[in-house]
Design a protein around this motif. Structure first.
Motif, PDB file in Angstrom:
ATOM      1  N   SER A  22       0.824  -1.222   0.000  1.00 14.58           N
ATOM      2  CA  SER A  22       0.000   0.000   0.000  1.00 14.58           C
ATOM      3  C   SER A  22       0.855   1.268   0.000  1.00 14.58           C
ATOM      4  O   SER A  22       0.350   2.344  -0.324  1.00 14.58           O
ATOM      5  CB  SER A  22      -0.887   0.027   1.251  1.00 14.58           C
ATOM      6  OG  SER A  22      -0.109   0.286   2.418  1.00 14.58           O
ATOM      7  N   PHE A  24       1.547   2.787   2.502  1.00 13.31           N
ATOM      8  CA  PHE A  24       0.900   3.641   3.499  1.00 13.31           C
ATOM      9  C   PHE A  24       1.401   3.214   4.876  1.00 13.31           C
ATOM     10  O   PHE A  24       0.979   2.189   5.420  1.00 13.31           O
ATOM     11  CB  PHE A  24      -0.636   3.510   3.397  1.00 13.31           C
ATOM     12  CG  PHE A  24      -1.378   4.524   4.222  1.00 13.31           C
ATOM     13  CD1 PHE A  24      -1.442   5.863   3.826  1.00 13.31           C
ATOM     14  CD2 PHE A  24      -2.018   4.147   5.399  1.00 13.31           C
ATOM     15  CE1 PHE A  24      -2.122   6.807   4.590  1.00 13.31           C
ATOM     16  CE2 PHE A  24      -2.719   5.075   6.163  1.00 13.31           C
ATOM     17  CZ  PHE A  24      -2.759   6.404   5.756  1.00 13.31           C
ATOM     18  N   VAL A  26       1.896   3.356   8.852  1.00 17.32           N
ATOM     19  CA  VAL A  26       1.134   3.758  10.041  1.00 17.32           C
ATOM     20  C   VAL A  26       1.931   3.364  11.280  1.00 17.32           C
ATOM     21  O   VAL A  26       2.572   2.304  11.314  1.00 17.32           O
ATOM     22  CB  VAL A  26      -0.261   3.080  10.084  1.00 17.32           C
ATOM     23  CG1 VAL A  26      -1.087   3.620  11.252  1.00 17.32           C
ATOM     24  CG2 VAL A  26      -1.016   3.280   8.774  1.00 17.32           C
ATOM     25  N   ASN A  42       2.273  -0.948  11.027  1.00 17.69           N
ATOM     26  CA  ASN A  42       1.553  -1.903  10.179  1.00 17.69           C
ATOM     27  C   ASN A  42       2.561  -2.831   9.507  1.00 17.69           C
ATOM     28  O   ASN A  42       3.660  -2.413   9.122  1.00 17.69           O
ATOM     29  CB  ASN A  42       0.632  -1.215   9.173  1.00 17.69           C
ATOM     30  CG  ASN A  42       1.322  -0.196   8.286  1.00 17.69           C
ATOM     31  OD1 ASN A  42       2.309   0.420   8.667  1.00 17.69           O
ATOM     32  ND2 ASN A  42       0.793  -0.004   7.090  1.00 17.69           N
ATOM     33  N   GLU A  44       2.581  -5.563   6.497  1.00 17.70           N
ATOM     34  CA  GLU A  44       1.789  -6.114   5.384  1.00 17.70           C
ATOM     35  C   GLU A  44       2.342  -7.467   4.946  1.00 17.70           C
ATOM     36  O   GLU A  44       3.399  -7.918   5.383  1.00 17.70           O
ATOM     37  CB  GLU A  44       1.772  -5.110   4.230  1.00 17.70           C
ATOM     38  CG  GLU A  44       1.119  -3.799   4.655  1.00 17.70           C
ATOM     39  CD  GLU A  44       0.892  -2.828   3.522  1.00 17.70           C
ATOM     40  OE1 GLU A  44       1.500  -2.976   2.442  1.00 17.70           O
ATOM     41  OE2 GLU A  44       0.091  -1.890   3.727  1.00 17.70           O
ATOM     42  N   THR A  51      -2.210  -8.984   6.649  1.00 13.52           N
ATOM     43  CA  THR A  51      -1.689  -7.691   7.134  1.00 13.52           C
ATOM     44  C   THR A  51      -2.170  -7.399   8.546  1.00 13.52           C
ATOM     45  O   THR A  51      -3.319  -7.660   8.895  1.00 13.52           O
ATOM     46  CB  THR A  51      -2.147  -6.574   6.166  1.00 13.52           C
ATOM     47  OG1 THR A  51      -1.454  -6.738   4.935  1.00 13.52           O
ATOM     48  CG2 THR A  51      -1.872  -5.192   6.739  1.00 13.52           C
ATOM     49  N   CYS A  53      -2.523  -4.244  11.299  1.00 19.69           N
ATOM     50  CA  CYS A  53      -2.474  -2.794  11.451  1.00 19.69           C
ATOM     51  C   CYS A  53      -1.560  -2.398  12.607  1.00 19.69           C
ATOM     52  O   CYS A  53      -1.314  -3.181  13.531  1.00 19.69           O
ATOM     53  CB  CYS A  53      -3.871  -2.244  11.748  1.00 19.69           C
ATOM     54  SG  CYS A  53      -5.018  -2.337  10.376  1.00 19.69           S
ATOM     55  N   ALA A  54      -1.110  -1.153  12.571  1.00 15.03           N
ATOM     56  CA  ALA A  54      -0.208  -0.626  13.599  1.00 15.03           C
ATOM     57  C   ALA A  54      -0.829  -0.717  15.001  1.00 15.03           C
ATOM     58  O   ALA A  54      -0.155  -1.093  15.970  1.00 15.03           O
ATOM     59  CB  ALA A  54       0.118   0.824  13.278  1.00 15.03           C
ATOM     60  N   GLU A  55      -2.102  -0.377  15.097  1.00 11.10           N
ATOM     61  CA  GLU A  55      -2.767  -0.374  16.407  1.00 11.10           C
ATOM     62  C   GLU A  55      -2.773  -1.765  17.010  1.00 11.10           C
ATOM     63  O   GLU A  55      -2.488  -1.967  18.189  1.00 11.10           O
ATOM     64  CB  GLU A  55      -4.228   0.099  16.272  1.00 11.10           C
ATOM     65  CG  GLU A  55      -4.385   1.514  15.743  1.00 11.10           C
ATOM     66  CD  GLU A  55      -4.539   1.572  14.242  1.00 11.10           C
ATOM     67  OE1 GLU A  55      -3.781   0.876  13.519  1.00 11.10           O
ATOM     68  OE2 GLU A  55      -5.418   2.326  13.780  1.00 11.10           O
ATOM     69  N   TYR A  84      -7.451   7.309  10.816  1.00 12.68           N
ATOM     70  CA  TYR A  84      -8.532   6.833  11.679  1.00 12.68           C
ATOM     71  C   TYR A  84      -8.435   5.318  11.777  1.00 12.68           C
ATOM     72  O   TYR A  84      -8.274   4.634  10.750  1.00 12.68           O
ATOM     73  CB  TYR A  84      -9.903   7.225  11.110  1.00 12.68           C
ATOM     74  CG  TYR A  84     -10.137   8.712  11.101  1.00 12.68           C
ATOM     75  CD1 TYR A  84     -10.481   9.371  12.275  1.00 12.68           C
ATOM     76  CD2 TYR A  84     -10.008   9.451   9.938  1.00 12.68           C
ATOM     77  CE1 TYR A  84     -10.682  10.744  12.282  1.00 12.68           C
ATOM     78  CE2 TYR A  84     -10.202  10.830   9.936  1.00 12.68           C
ATOM     79  CZ  TYR A  84     -10.543  11.461  11.114  1.00 12.68           C
ATOM     80  OH  TYR A  84     -10.725  12.822  11.119  1.00 12.68           O
ATOM     81  N   PRO A  85      -8.532   4.766  12.974  1.00 14.73           N
ATOM     82  CA  PRO A  85      -8.422   3.308  13.121  1.00 14.73           C
ATOM     83  C   PRO A  85      -9.521   2.578  12.356  1.00 14.73           C
ATOM     84  O   PRO A  85     -10.665   3.038  12.290  1.00 14.73           O
ATOM     85  CB  PRO A  85      -8.586   3.092  14.632  1.00 14.73           C
ATOM     86  CG  PRO A  85      -8.218   4.397  15.245  1.00 14.73           C
ATOM     87  CD  PRO A  85      -8.657   5.448  14.264  1.00 14.73           C
ATOM     88  N   CYS A  86      -9.163   1.435  11.782  1.00 15.93           N
ATOM     89  CA  CYS A  86     -10.154   0.646  11.037  1.00 15.93           C
ATOM     90  C   CYS A  86     -11.098  -0.063  12.008  1.00 15.93           C
ATOM     91  O   CYS A  86     -10.858  -0.097  13.219  1.00 15.93           O
ATOM     92  CB  CYS A  86      -9.450  -0.364  10.134  1.00 15.93           C
ATOM     93  SG  CYS A  86      -8.841  -1.828  11.002  1.00 15.93           S
ATOM     94  N   CYS A  89      -9.560  -2.811  14.262  1.00 22.80           N
ATOM     95  CA  CYS A  89      -8.754  -2.256  15.364  1.00 22.80           C
ATOM     96  C   CYS A  89      -9.646  -1.662  16.448  1.00 22.80           C
ATOM     97  O   CYS A  89      -9.370  -1.808  17.642  1.00 22.80           O
ATOM     98  CB  CYS A  89      -7.770  -1.215  14.841  1.00 22.80           C
ATOM     99  SG  CYS A  89      -6.414  -1.966  13.910  1.00 22.80           S
TER     100      CYS A  89
HETATM  101  N1  THU Z   1      -3.713   0.482   8.534  1.00 23.07           N
HETATM  102  C1  THU Z   1      -3.301   0.570   9.836  1.00 23.07           C
HETATM  103  O1  THU Z   1      -2.162   0.216  10.166  1.00 23.07           O
HETATM  104  N2  THU Z   1      -4.184   1.045  10.752  1.00 23.07           N
HETATM  105  C2  THU Z   1      -5.466   1.415  10.463  1.00 23.07           C
HETATM  106  O2  THU Z   1      -6.258   1.651  11.357  1.00 23.07           O
HETATM  107  C3  THU Z   1      -5.885   1.546   9.070  1.00 23.07           C
HETATM  108  C4  THU Z   1      -5.026   0.850   8.074  1.00 23.07           C
HETATM  109  C5  THU Z   1      -2.780  -0.037   7.543  1.00 23.07           C
HETATM  110  C6  THU Z   1      -3.139  -1.398   7.012  1.00 23.07           C
HETATM  111  C7  THU Z   1      -2.430  -1.391   5.683  1.00 23.07           C
HETATM  112  O3  THU Z   1      -1.096  -1.827   5.873  1.00 23.07           O
HETATM  113  C8  THU Z   1      -2.408   0.071   5.258  1.00 23.07           C
HETATM  114  O4  THU Z   1      -2.717   0.814   6.424  1.00 23.07           O
HETATM  115  C9  THU Z   1      -3.389   0.417   4.168  1.00 23.07           C
HETATM  116  O5  THU Z   1      -4.652  -0.012   4.475  1.00 23.07           O
END
Ligand code: THU
Length: 125
Positions: A22, A24, A26, A42, A44, A51, A53-55, A84-86, A89
């Motif tokens: 991604s 992206f 975090v 995060n 992946e 994957t 997430c960081a949280e 914003y947390p998914c 998370c």
């Molecule tokens: N991601 C996080 O680490 N935390 C979130 O709350 C939202 C998404 C990461 C997961 C993935 O590696 C990337 O962001 C793109 O979705």
């Protein structure tokens, strides 16, 4: 530790992000009720669903070391946008920090949300 310092730790943790798919990054920084700090990024995988997430990385580090009472978590995107947390998370946060605070940055400003604001009707057993 101040919320500002916690956010700095989250930004630093984003530097360890493994996000070649991604691009992206975090980072998250978590404070337990006792005041212990855990960070996460995060991580992946080529099989995208694997994957983490960081949280959740930070929360699982804390719980796996016996710390289940979590107070607050700061979340930072490596590119400076608001992370914003998914939903997954948020659900994991509900388990270990139902009264907890989520600290984010919106337009360069620190903002604090109660978990219940971000997940008003979370699933519990
Ligand atoms: N991601 C996080 O680490 N935390 C979130 O709350 C939202 C998404 C990461 C997961 C993935 O590696 C990337 O962001 C793109 O979705």
């Amino acid at each position: 530790m101040t919320d500002e310092q916690l956010m700095e730790c989250a930004k630093e943790a984003a530097g360890f992000s493994y996000s070649p798919y991604s691009n992206f990054a975090v980072g998250a920084a978590l404070l337990t009720e006792e005041g212990t700090l855990y960070t996460g990024c995060n991580i992946e995988n080529a099989s995208y669903g694997a994957t983490n997430c960081a949280e959740r990385t930070a929360i699982f580090k804390a719980v796996s070391e016996g710390n289940r009472k979590l107070q607050k978590i700061a979340v930072a995107a490596g590119d400076g946008s608001t992370a914003y947390p998914c939903g997954i998370c948020l659900q994991v946060m509900l388990e270990f920090m139902p009264e907890g605070i989520v600290i984010l940055e919106e337009n360069g400003e620190l903002v604090r949300y109660r978990l219940t604001e971000l997940l008003p009707k979370g699933f519990t057993l």
